[in-house]
Design an enzyme around this catalytic site. Structure first.
Site, PDB file in Angstrom:
ATOM      1  N   GLY A  61      48.780  29.482  61.489  1.00 16.96           N
ATOM      2  CA  GLY A  61      50.070  30.336  61.316  1.00 16.96           C
ATOM      3  C   GLY A  61      50.748  29.807  60.139  1.00 16.96           C
ATOM      4  O   GLY A  61      51.497  30.663  59.348  1.00 16.96           O
ATOM      5  N   GLU A  84      43.250  42.129  36.053  1.00 16.93           N
ATOM      6  CA  GLU A  84      42.184  41.892  35.120  1.00 16.93           C
ATOM      7  C   GLU A  84      41.079  43.269  35.201  1.00 16.93           C
ATOM      8  O   GLU A  84      40.001  43.021  34.591  1.00 16.93           O
ATOM      9  CB  GLU A  84      41.389  40.489  35.308  1.00 16.93           C
ATOM     10  CG  GLU A  84      42.269  39.539  34.946  1.00 16.93           C
ATOM     11  CD  GLU A  84      42.706  39.412  33.582  1.00 16.93           C
ATOM     12  OE1 GLU A  84      41.873  39.671  32.813  1.00 16.93           O
ATOM     13  OE2 GLU A  84      43.805  38.952  33.314  1.00 16.93           O
ATOM     14  N   THR A  86      40.366  46.382  38.218  1.00 17.39           N
ATOM     15  CA  THR A  86      40.100  46.380  39.702  1.00 17.39           C
ATOM     16  C   THR A  86      38.400  46.186  39.735  1.00 17.39           C
ATOM     17  O   THR A  86      37.752  46.343  39.126  1.00 17.39           O
ATOM     18  CB  THR A  86      40.456  47.892  40.267  1.00 17.39           C
ATOM     19  OG1 THR A  86      39.623  48.881  39.714  1.00 17.39           O
ATOM     20  CG2 THR A  86      41.698  48.090  39.864  1.00 17.39           C
ATOM     21  N   GLU A  88      36.516  48.160  41.567  1.00 21.49           N
ATOM     22  CA  GLU A  88      35.906  49.335  41.267  1.00 21.49           C
ATOM     23  C   GLU A  88      35.310  49.439  39.921  1.00 21.49           C
ATOM     24  O   GLU A  88      34.227  50.240  39.614  1.00 21.49           O
ATOM     25  CB  GLU A  88      36.556  50.598  41.995  1.00 21.49           C
ATOM     26  CG  GLU A  88      36.747  50.136  43.448  1.00 21.49           C
ATOM     27  CD  GLU A  88      35.418  50.044  44.231  1.00 21.49           C
ATOM     28  OE1 GLU A  88      34.587  51.023  43.942  1.00 21.49           O
ATOM     29  OE2 GLU A  88      35.578  49.149  45.162  1.00 21.49           O
TER      30      GLU A  88
END
Length: 111
Positions: A61, A84, A86, A88
């Site tokens: 926690g 910087e 993605t 993808e």
């Protein structure tokens, strides 16, 4: 979990150093180097996500408590992956190079 974090960090550091070494060599093909740099960035950013997730889990926690540095790292890591380029986009760069040149595009140098 700590051992997994250490392995993720060590492997990505070694590959990043390998790509940097290749970048310093004048005979390195710049197009394949671009794909290798994308591979290093993608692998390292994905590994960073895994590492920080484990760290938050280790803290329990308290990992969400702003008085601990791990909370800030957790928040900032997601933004860093976007700034910087993605993941993808990195995948597209790598895939395009694989389509053009095959798996040898990402091979380690032989000399």
């Amino acid at each position: 979990m700590l051992a997994d974090c250490a392995v993720d960090i060590a492997v990505n550091r070694a590959y990043t150093h390998q790509v940097a070494w290749e970048a310093d060599r004048p005979e390195t093909d710049r197009k394949t180097l671009h794909a290798k740099a994308s591979t290093a960035k993608l692998a390292a950013s994905e590994a960073a996500g895994r590492v920080i997730d484990r760290c938050v889990q280790i803290f329990g926690g308290r990992g969400y408590d702003r008085s601990y540095p791990v909370e800030r790292m957790y928040r900032e890591l997601r933004v860093d992956r976007i700034w910087e380029g993605t993941s993808e986009i990195q995948r597209l760069i790598i895939a395009n190079e694989l389509i053009k040149r095959g798996t040898r595009a990402l091979a380690l140098p032989t000399s």
